[in-house]
Motif scaffolding. Structure first.
Motif, PDB file in Angstrom:
ATOM      1  N   ARG A 166       0.795  -1.228   0.000  1.00  8.10           N
ATOM      2  CA  ARG A 166       0.000   0.000   0.000  1.00  8.10           C
ATOM      3  C   ARG A 166       0.829   1.281   0.000  1.00  8.10           C
ATOM      4  NH1 ARG A 166      -3.537  -0.743   5.152  1.00  8.10           N
ATOM      5  NH2 ARG A 166      -4.207   1.377   4.595  1.00  8.10           N
ATOM      6  N   TYR A 167       2.104   1.193   0.446  1.00  5.78           N
ATOM      7  CA  TYR A 167       2.899   2.410   0.616  1.00  5.78           C
ATOM      8  C   TYR A 167       4.259   2.289  -0.063  1.00  5.78           C
ATOM      9  CZ  TYR A 167      -0.742   3.178   4.040  1.00  5.78           C
ATOM     10  OH  TYR A 167      -1.973   3.315   4.629  1.00  5.78           O
ATOM     11  N   SER A 168       4.725   3.413  -0.593  1.00  3.63           N
ATOM     12  CA  SER A 168       5.988   3.410  -1.327  1.00  3.63           C
ATOM     13  C   SER A 168       7.192   3.612  -0.427  1.00  3.63           C
ATOM     14  CB  SER A 168       5.973   4.507  -2.396  1.00  3.63           C
ATOM     15  OG  SER A 168       5.857   5.791  -1.793  1.00  3.63           O
ATOM     16  N   GLY A 169       6.972   4.081   0.796  1.00  2.97           N
ATOM     17  CA  GLY A 169       8.071   4.310   1.710  1.00  2.97           C
ATOM     18  C   GLY A 169       7.570   4.641   3.102  1.00  2.97           C
ATOM     19  N   PHE A 170       8.493   4.660   4.063  1.00  3.03           N
ATOM     20  CA  PHE A 170       8.143   4.777   5.471  1.00  3.03           C
ATOM     21  C   PHE A 170       8.993   5.842   6.154  1.00  3.03           C
ATOM     22  CE2 PHE A 170       7.037   0.681   3.939  1.00  3.03           C
ATOM     23  CZ  PHE A 170       5.855   0.332   4.582  1.00  3.03           C
ATOM     24  N   LEU A 171       8.366   6.589   7.063  1.00  2.00           N
ATOM     25  CA  LEU A 171       9.042   7.576   7.895  1.00  2.00           C
ATOM     26  C   LEU A 171       8.796   7.209   9.349  1.00  2.00           C
ATOM     27  CD1 LEU A 171       7.643  10.272   5.643  1.00  2.00           C
ATOM     28  CD2 LEU A 171      10.075  10.215   6.123  1.00  2.00           C
ATOM     29  N   VAL A 172       9.849   6.893  10.061  1.00  2.00           N
ATOM     30  CA  VAL A 172       9.726   6.449  11.449  1.00  2.00           C
ATOM     31  C   VAL A 172      10.107   7.606  12.366  1.00  2.00           C
ATOM     32  CG1 VAL A 172      10.516   4.813  13.192  1.00  2.00           C
ATOM     33  CG2 VAL A 172      10.225   4.076  10.807  1.00  2.00           C
ATOM     34  N   ARG A 191      23.375   5.791   5.306  1.00  5.69           N
ATOM     35  CA  ARG A 191      22.531   5.140   4.305  1.00  5.69           C
ATOM     36  C   ARG A 191      23.015   3.712   4.134  1.00  5.69           C
ATOM     37  NH1 ARG A 191      24.489   7.201  -0.205  1.00  5.69           N
ATOM     38  NH2 ARG A 191      25.378   5.200  -0.854  1.00  5.69           N
ATOM     39  N   VAL A 192      22.070   2.800   3.912  1.00  4.60           N
ATOM     40  CA  VAL A 192      22.405   1.417   3.572  1.00  4.60           C
ATOM     41  C   VAL A 192      21.746   1.113   2.235  1.00  4.60           C
ATOM     42  CG1 VAL A 192      22.267  -1.002   4.245  1.00  4.60           C
ATOM     43  CG2 VAL A 192      22.546   0.761   6.004  1.00  4.60           C
ATOM     44  N   GLY A 193      22.549   0.682   1.263  1.00  4.83           N
ATOM     45  CA  GLY A 193      22.007   0.492  -0.075  1.00  4.83           C
ATOM     46  C   GLY A 193      21.574   1.829  -0.644  1.00  4.83           C
ATOM     47  N   GLU A 194      20.467   1.807  -1.355  1.00  2.00           N
ATOM     48  CA  GLU A 194      19.967   3.040  -1.975  1.00  2.00           C
ATOM     49  C   GLU A 194      18.685   3.562  -1.345  1.00  2.00           C
ATOM     50  OE1 GLU A 194      21.790   4.583  -4.245  1.00  2.00           O
ATOM     51  OE2 GLU A 194      23.240   2.953  -4.034  1.00  2.00           O
ATOM     52  N   THR A 195      18.060   2.755  -0.466  1.00  2.00           N
ATOM     53  CA  THR A 195      16.715   3.128  -0.024  1.00  2.00           C
ATOM     54  C   THR A 195      16.505   3.107   1.488  1.00  2.00           C
ATOM     55  OG1 THR A 195      15.978   0.852  -0.431  1.00  2.00           O
ATOM     56  CG2 THR A 195      15.610   2.449  -2.194  1.00  2.00           C
ATOM     57  N   LEU A 196      17.541   2.879   2.268  1.00  2.00           N
ATOM     58  CA  LEU A 196      17.400   2.956   3.721  1.00  2.00           C
ATOM     59  C   LEU A 196      18.263   4.107   4.232  1.00  2.00           C
ATOM     60  CD1 LEU A 196      17.350   0.130   6.358  1.00  2.00           C
ATOM     61  CD2 LEU A 196      18.548   2.254   6.793  1.00  2.00           C
ATOM     62  N   GLY A 246      13.529  16.169  -0.107  1.00  2.00           N
ATOM     63  CA  GLY A 246      14.244  15.338  -1.065  1.00  2.00           C
ATOM     64  C   GLY A 246      13.788  13.888  -0.997  1.00  2.00           C
ATOM     65  N   PHE A 247      13.561  13.387   0.217  1.00  2.00           N
ATOM     66  CA  PHE A 247      13.060  12.013   0.378  1.00  2.00           C
ATOM     67  C   PHE A 247      11.693  11.877  -0.286  1.00  2.00           C
ATOM     68  CE2 PHE A 247      10.912   8.544   2.544  1.00  2.00           C
ATOM     69  CZ  PHE A 247      11.897   7.577   2.661  1.00  2.00           C
ATOM     70  N   ALA A 248      10.825  12.870  -0.083  1.00  2.00           N
ATOM     71  CA  ALA A 248       9.492  12.829  -0.684  1.00  2.00           C
ATOM     72  C   ALA A 248       9.564  12.867  -2.201  1.00  2.00           C
ATOM     73  CB  ALA A 248       8.649  13.983  -0.148  1.00  2.00           C
ATOM     74  N   ARG A 249      10.451  13.699  -2.738  1.00  2.00           N
ATOM     75  CA  ARG A 249      10.584  13.769  -4.197  1.00  2.00           C
ATOM     76  C   ARG A 249      11.054  12.439  -4.774  1.00  2.00           C
ATOM     77  NH1 ARG A 249      12.672  18.974  -3.124  1.00  2.00           N
ATOM     78  NH2 ARG A 249      14.805  18.158  -3.130  1.00  2.00           N
ATOM     79  N   ARG A 250      11.972  11.816  -4.061  1.00  2.00           N
ATOM     80  CA  ARG A 250      12.585  10.597  -4.600  1.00  2.00           C
ATOM     81  C   ARG A 250      11.703   9.368  -4.419  1.00  2.00           C
ATOM     82  NH1 ARG A 250      18.402   7.874  -3.138  1.00  2.00           N
ATOM     83  NH2 ARG A 250      18.693   6.834  -5.128  1.00  2.00           N
ATOM     84  N   PHE A 251      11.009   9.302  -3.287  1.00  2.00           N
ATOM     85  CA  PHE A 251      10.287   8.073  -2.963  1.00  2.00           C
ATOM     86  C   PHE A 251       8.788   8.234  -2.783  1.00  2.00           C
ATOM     87  CE2 PHE A 251      14.596   7.581  -0.983  1.00  2.00           C
ATOM     88  CZ  PHE A 251      15.084   6.633  -1.882  1.00  2.00           C
ATOM     89  N   GLY A 252       8.309   9.481  -2.691  1.00  2.00           N
ATOM     90  CA  GLY A 252       6.910   9.730  -2.389  1.00  2.00           C
ATOM     91  C   GLY A 252       6.002   9.699  -3.604  1.00  2.00           C
ATOM     92  N   PRO A 253       4.721  10.042  -3.389  1.00  2.00           N
ATOM     93  CA  PRO A 253       3.719   9.916  -4.446  1.00  2.00           C
ATOM     94  C   PRO A 253       3.878  10.915  -5.578  1.00  2.00           C
ATOM     95  CG  PRO A 253       2.766  10.917  -2.485  1.00  2.00           C
ATOM     96  CD  PRO A 253       4.148  10.443  -2.109  1.00  2.00           C
ATOM     97  N   GLU A 254       4.428  12.098  -5.277  1.00  2.00           N
ATOM     98  CA  GLU A 254       4.636  13.091  -6.317  1.00  2.00           C
ATOM     99  C   GLU A 254       5.606  14.134  -5.805  1.00  2.00           C
ATOM    100  OE1 GLU A 254       1.168  16.375  -5.652  1.00  2.00           O
ATOM    101  OE2 GLU A 254       0.670  14.654  -6.879  1.00  2.00           O
ATOM    102  N   THR A 255       6.113  14.958  -6.685  1.00  2.00           N
ATOM    103  CA  THR A 255       7.070  15.975  -6.294  1.00  2.00           C
ATOM    104  C   THR A 255       6.371  17.087  -5.543  1.00  2.00           C
ATOM    105  OG1 THR A 255       8.434  15.528  -8.227  1.00  2.00           O
ATOM    106  CG2 THR A 255       8.800  17.610  -7.098  1.00  2.00           C
ATOM    107  N   PRO A 256       6.768  17.365  -4.274  1.00  3.28           N
ATOM    108  CA  PRO A 256       6.171  18.492  -3.553  1.00  3.28           C
ATOM    109  C   PRO A 256       6.526  19.809  -4.231  1.00  3.28           C
ATOM    110  CG  PRO A 256       7.389  17.019  -2.080  1.00  3.28           C
ATOM    111  CD  PRO A 256       7.737  16.640  -3.482  1.00  3.28           C
ATOM    112  N   HIS A 257       5.670  20.788  -4.085  1.00  2.46           N
ATOM    113  CA  HIS A 257       5.922  22.108  -4.676  1.00  2.46           C
ATOM    114  C   HIS A 257       6.749  22.953  -3.721  1.00  2.46           C
ATOM    115  CE1 HIS A 257       3.194  21.051  -7.845  1.00  2.46           C
ATOM    116  NE2 HIS A 257       2.240  20.781  -6.958  1.00  2.46           N
TER     117      HIS A 257
END
Length: 249
Positions: free
Chosen positions: A53-59, A180-185, A238-249
């Motif tokens: 359901r989700y493209s990424g997580f913010l803890v 960072r670990v890998g490209e997505t953590l 930057g995290f939202a732009r790269r992994f989120g639903p759309e580019t924030p304005h």
């Protein structure tokens, strides 16, 4: 194809502080409620379909500590640390993206075989953070100033990143501020989301939790309100732009 929303994962027992933290993340990333959903991990385990359901997580942060003795951890803390580890496992294998902050960096570091101790606490308030050479080459940290202020309040930390971790930011008091670990953590020791005003409100909630002497609240709050914390917010965008639903304005 449009990416799925991001998910804020709450690990704070204090519901008021958790609600404010979610709003800080949402506003910092310039996302609406359909773009940044929320799940209270303190009160419910991760849903079985969460990774679909989700493209990424913010803890977010928490008064829990990864270094709390196992004998003192509640069943809730043990369960949520297991669920956070599941998110980290997925992010390491690039099947999702995740940004763990404060308490979360300790959980992830331990999962990856690194050492977390009480040797690297930081006082509540603004701290100077330096982007490393690897950080300058990172897609997210490379967009930030090489030295910036961030807000911290923690009782544990690490001397070096865990195996496989690339050190992105550091300072003298707590050598691992981000990796960072890998490209997505991604993981940060500092809090990237709150404005100074929101941070002082959070301080009021945890005034008696040992992060600072309660009688010092006004003095520390004055220092926080005078701080400029522009770069951590840019990290979140930057995290939202790269992994989120759309580019924030």
């Amino acid at each position: 194809m449009t990416r799925a929303p991001l998910l804020y994962v709450c690990v704070r027992p204090q519901q008021g502080a958790a609600a404010a933290e979610y709003e800080s993340f949402r506003q910092a990333m310039r996302l609406d409620e359909s773009q940044l959903a929320q799940h209270d991990l303190v009160r419910a385990p991760l849903p079985a379909d969460v990774f679909d359901r989700y493209s990424g997580f913010l803890v977010g942060g928490s008064p829990f500590n990864a270094t709390d003795p196992e004998s003192t951890k509640t069943d809730v803390q043990r369960r949520l640390e297991k669920d956070l580890t599941t998110i980290a496992e997925r992010a390491v294998t690039a099947t999702t993206a995740a940004l763990f902050t404060c308490y979360g960096i300790g959980v992830v570091t331990r999962y990856l075989g690194g050492e977390v101790s009480r040797a690297y606490p930081e006082d509540t308030g603004p701290t100077a953070v330096e982007v490393t050479r690897d950080g300058a080459a990172d897609p997210l940290f490379g967009e930030l100033a090489t030295r910036f202020s961030a807000l911290t309040a923690h009782k544990e930390g690490s001397a070096e990143p865990p195996p496989g971790g690339v050190l992105l930011a550091a300072n003298e008091g707590c050598p691992v501020q981000a990796y960072r670990v890998g490209e997505t953590l991604y993981a940060t020791q500092f809090h990237p989301e709150p404005t100074p005003r929101a941070f002082t409100q959070r301080m009021a909630v945890y005034r008696d939790d040992g992060y600072f002497a309660a009688h010092d609240y006004e003095r520390i709050a004055t220092q926080v309100l005078a701080a400029s914390v522009t770069e951590p917010v840019r990290l979140l965008r930057g995290f939202a732009r790269r992994f989120g639903p759309e580019t924030p304005h």
